[in-house]
Design a protein around this motif. Structure first.
Motif, mmCIF file in Angstrom:
data_model
loop_
_atom_site.group_PDB
_atom_site.id
_atom_site.type_symbol
_atom_site.label_atom_id
_atom_site.label_comp_id
_atom_site.label_asym_id
_atom_site.label_seq_id
_atom_site.Cartn_x
_atom_site.Cartn_y
_atom_site.Cartn_z
ATOM 1 N N ARG A 219 0.829 -1.202 0.000
ATOM 2 C CA ARG A 219 0.000 0.000 0.000
ATOM 3 C C ARG A 219 0.869 1.259 0.000
ATOM 4 O O ARG A 219 0.514 2.261 -0.612
ATOM 5 N N SER A 220 2.018 1.209 0.693
ATOM 6 C CA SER A 220 2.893 2.383 0.723
ATOM 7 C C SER A 220 3.475 2.671 -0.664
ATOM 8 O O SER A 220 3.621 3.831 -1.056
ATOM 9 N N LEU A 221 3.788 1.612 -1.415
ATOM 10 C CA LEU A 221 4.292 1.804 -2.774
ATOM 11 C C LEU A 221 3.215 2.423 -3.653
ATOM 12 O O LEU A 221 3.492 3.326 -4.456
ATOM 13 N N ALA A 222 1.984 1.975 -3.509
ATOM 14 C CA ALA A 222 0.882 2.547 -4.293
ATOM 15 C C ALA A 222 0.680 4.019 -3.951
ATOM 16 O O ALA A 222 0.424 4.846 -4.834
ATOM 17 N N ALA A 223 0.799 4.358 -2.663
ATOM 18 C CA ALA A 223 0.655 5.753 -2.247
ATOM 19 C C ALA A 223 1.786 6.611 -2.811
ATOM 20 O O ALA A 223 1.557 7.734 -3.278
ATOM 21 N N ARG A 224 3.024 6.080 -2.794
ATOM 22 C CA ARG A 224 4.158 6.835 -3.339
ATOM 23 C C ARG A 224 4.012 7.064 -4.834
ATOM 24 O O ARG A 224 4.301 8.140 -5.352
ATOM 25 N N SER A 225 3.558 6.045 -5.553
ATOM 26 C CA SER A 225 3.373 6.171 -6.995
ATOM 27 C C SER A 225 2.375 7.272 -7.316
ATOM 28 O O SER A 225 2.613 8.121 -8.194
ATOM 29 N N LEU A 226 1.253 7.289 -6.604
ATOM 30 C CA LEU A 226 0.216 8.292 -6.848
ATOM 31 C C LEU A 226 0.718 9.686 -6.496
ATOM 32 O O LEU A 226 0.498 10.647 -7.241
ATOM 33 N N ALA A 227 1.415 9.804 -5.366
ATOM 34 C CA ALA A 227 1.920 11.116 -4.944
ATOM 35 C C ALA A 227 2.981 11.638 -5.907
ATOM 36 O O ALA A 227 2.968 12.820 -6.283
ATOM 37 N N ARG A 228 3.901 10.781 -6.336
ATOM 38 C CA ARG A 228 4.953 11.230 -7.244
ATOM 39 C C ARG A 228 4.370 11.636 -8.611
ATOM 40 O O ARG A 228 4.797 12.617 -9.216
ATOM 41 N N ALA A 229 3.406 10.862 -9.094
ATOM 42 C CA ALA A 229 2.772 11.203 -10.372
ATOM 43 C C ALA A 229 2.051 12.541 -10.270
ATOM 44 O O ALA A 229 2.069 13.344 -11.204
ATOM 45 N N ALA A 230 1.421 12.802 -9.120
ATOM 46 C CA ALA A 230 0.713 14.068 -8.938
ATOM 47 C C ALA A 230 1.672 15.244 -8.958
ATOM 48 O O ALA A 230 1.348 16.331 -9.467
ATOM 49 N N LEU A 231 2.870 15.058 -8.408
ATOM 50 C CA LEU A 231 3.864 16.125 -8.408
ATOM 51 C C LEU A 231 4.409 16.395 -9.811
ATOM 52 O O LEU A 231 4.881 17.499 -10.102
ATOM 53 N N ALA A 232 4.322 15.389 -10.673
ATOM 54 C CA ALA A 232 4.906 15.516 -12.005
ATOM 55 C C ALA A 232 4.007 16.239 -12.989
ATOM 56 O O ALA A 232 4.457 16.679 -14.044
ATOM 57 N N ILE A 233 2.732 16.356 -12.680
ATOM 58 C CA ILE A 233 1.782 16.918 -13.644
ATOM 59 C C ILE A 233 1.229 18.224 -13.112
ATOM 60 O O ILE A 233 0.953 18.374 -11.924
ATOM 61 N N THR A 234 1.093 19.210 -13.975
ATOM 62 C CA THR A 234 0.586 20.520 -13.592
ATOM 63 C C THR A 234 -0.931 20.551 -13.686
ATOM 64 O O THR A 234 -1.556 19.734 -14.354
ATOM 65 N N ASP A 235 -1.528 21.539 -13.013
ATOM 66 C CA ASP A 235 -2.989 21.678 -13.088
ATOM 67 C C ASP A 235 -3.440 21.945 -14.509
ATOM 68 O O ASP A 235 -4.470 21.454 -14.961
ATOM 69 N N ALA A 236 -2.677 22.732 -15.253
ATOM 70 C CA ALA A 236 -3.061 23.031 -16.640
ATOM 71 C C ALA A 236 -3.060 21.772 -17.476
ATOM 72 O O ALA A 236 -3.956 21.534 -18.292
ATOM 73 N N ALA A 237 -2.070 20.916 -17.273
ATOM 74 C CA ALA A 237 -2.011 19.663 -18.022
ATOM 75 C C ALA A 237 -3.169 18.760 -17.637
ATOM 76 O O ALA A 237 -3.759 18.081 -18.464
ATOM 77 N N ARG A 238 -3.530 18.766 -16.364
ATOM 78 C CA ARG A 238 -4.617 17.908 -15.909
ATOM 79 C C ARG A 238 -5.937 18.318 -16.547
ATOM 80 O O ARG A 238 -6.783 17.491 -16.867
ATOM 81 N N ARG A 239 -6.122 19.603 -16.755
ATOM 82 C CA ARG A 239 -7.366 20.066 -17.376
ATOM 83 C C ARG A 239 -7.464 19.666 -18.831
ATOM 84 O O ARG A 239 -8.546 19.642 -19.410
ATOM 85 N N ARG A 240 -6.330 19.325 -19.464
ATOM 86 C CA ARG A 240 -6.351 18.933 -20.864
ATOM 87 C C ARG A 240 -6.600 17.442 -21.060
ATOM 88 O O ARG A 240 -6.665 16.957 -22.183
ATOM 89 N N GLU A 241 -6.738 16.694 -19.967
ATOM 90 C CA GLU A 241 -6.994 15.267 -20.103
ATOM 91 C C GLU A 241 -8.353 15.048 -20.761
ATOM 92 O O GLU A 241 -9.318 15.767 -20.480
ATOM 93 N N PRO A 242 -8.483 14.044 -21.632
ATOM 94 C CA PRO A 242 -9.794 13.732 -22.225
ATOM 95 C C PRO A 242 -10.776 13.305 -21.148
ATOM 96 O O PRO A 242 -10.495 12.421 -20.342
ATOM 97 N N GLN A 243 -11.941 13.945 -21.116
ATOM 98 C CA GLN A 243 -12.878 13.741 -20.019
ATOM 99 C C GLN A 243 -13.678 12.444 -20.101
ATOM 100 O O GLN A 243 -14.394 12.109 -19.172
#
Length: 303
Positions: A219-243
């Motif tokens: 579970r700690s590895l899954a949490a780290r993966s999600l947190a690191r991925a979140a740090l790598a992507i900007t809010d502007a990029a997230r808004r461009r994801e296909p909905q």
């Protein structure tokens, strides 16, 4: 129409108030399945109740009577729905149906636009897109694909990339897109169900998080993966994801990381049952409303 039709229309409001409480007692998979099922029932209750009021209210108008040649007096004695209420119900019904069609059309259009990705070279079900924006999402369909950008692969070490891929494959394996569509269509039909739609969307991601953590065995590895991925992507990029697709970082990342740092959730159906029963009871008038509608149509010589 008798009071039963108004009780039927109460179902979505009850679900909107009580439904989110299920998250306190059920695991994410159970929350999604239960809320989706109740959303389907509540949407049917909305459409059927509005249909009954529309027929009952507009059946005595002059324009309608000229077409069916029935007795407005007989209809009024059997079904005293005010004309104004019939007009309002007709408007709400038409608006809800149009919004539902728009949601389905938009999702279909987005998926059609992503169709070329299915033709790219794959490694199993994995499509890697050369892009400088970190992103990952599950692409449903007859040939389901997990789409990941090269920037996302560079942002995560190998073990955390494996968690990300397991998360997206969980979406495809459990057909999470179906649950997401039901939630969106239900909210389009009845805006009262928007909080339920949001809970379905969030717990779909929580479900995939739990599947990924179980696959990774940590579970700690899954949490780290999600947190690191979140740090790598900007809010502007997230808004461009296909909905119309389920992306790794779309819903409440901080809350999901926190949940992964706790113990794996389990379902306690005994605690959740009262909420489910109360919500389900509001749909009991279905049969009575159907009988009333059939009688009303018979008076109007429509059956």
């Amino acid at each position: 129409m008798r009071i039963s039709v108004y009780l039927l229309l109460l179902a979505p409001a009850v679900l909107a108030v009580l439904g989110p409480q299920l998250a306190r007692h059920l695991a994410p998979a159970a929350v999604v399945r239960t809320l989706t099922g109740l959303s389907l029932i509540s949407t049917a209750a909305t459409l059927w109740g509005l249909t009954a009021l529309t027929v009952g209210g507009l059946g005595r108008t002059a324009a309608f009577q000229d077409r069916v040649h029935s007795s407005p007096v007989a209809l009024a004695s059997y079904d005293p729905v005010p004309n104004v209420l019939g007009v309002l119900a007709a408007g709400l019904l038409a608006g809800g149906l149009l919004r539902m069609i728009r949601v389905i059309w938009r999702r279909s259009a987005v998926l059609r636009g992503l169709a070329p990705l299915r033709k790219l070279p794959t490694a199993g079900d994995l499509v890697v897109v050369d892009a400088d924006r970190p992103d990952a999402y599950a692409l449903p369909g007859r040939t389901p694909r997990v789409v990941v950008t090269t920037a996302m692969l560079r942002a995560l070490p190998a073990d955390e990339c494996a968690v990300l891929l397991a998360h997206e494959r969980a979406h495809l394996l459990h057909r999470h897109h179906f649950y997401a569509v039901v939630g969106e269509v239900a909210a389009a039909c009845n805006p009262l169900l928007r909080p339920v739609r949001d809970h379905i969307a969030f717990h779909i991601e929580r479900w995939a998080d739990e599947e990924a953590a179980q696959t990774a065995g940590s579970r700690s590895l899954a949490a780290r993966s999600l947190a690191r991925a979140a740090l790598a992507i900007t809010d502007a990029a997230r808004r461009r994801e296909p909905q119309a697709v389920l992306a790794y970082l779309r819903h409440k990342v901080t809350a999901r990381v926190g949940a992964l740092q706790d113990e794996r959730p389990t379902s306690h159906w005994a605690a959740a049952l009262p909420t489910i029963v109360v919500t389900a009871l509001t749909t009991l008038p279905f049969a009575e409303v159907t009988f009333d509608l059939a009688r009303c149509m018979d008076v109007l010589h429509l059956s």
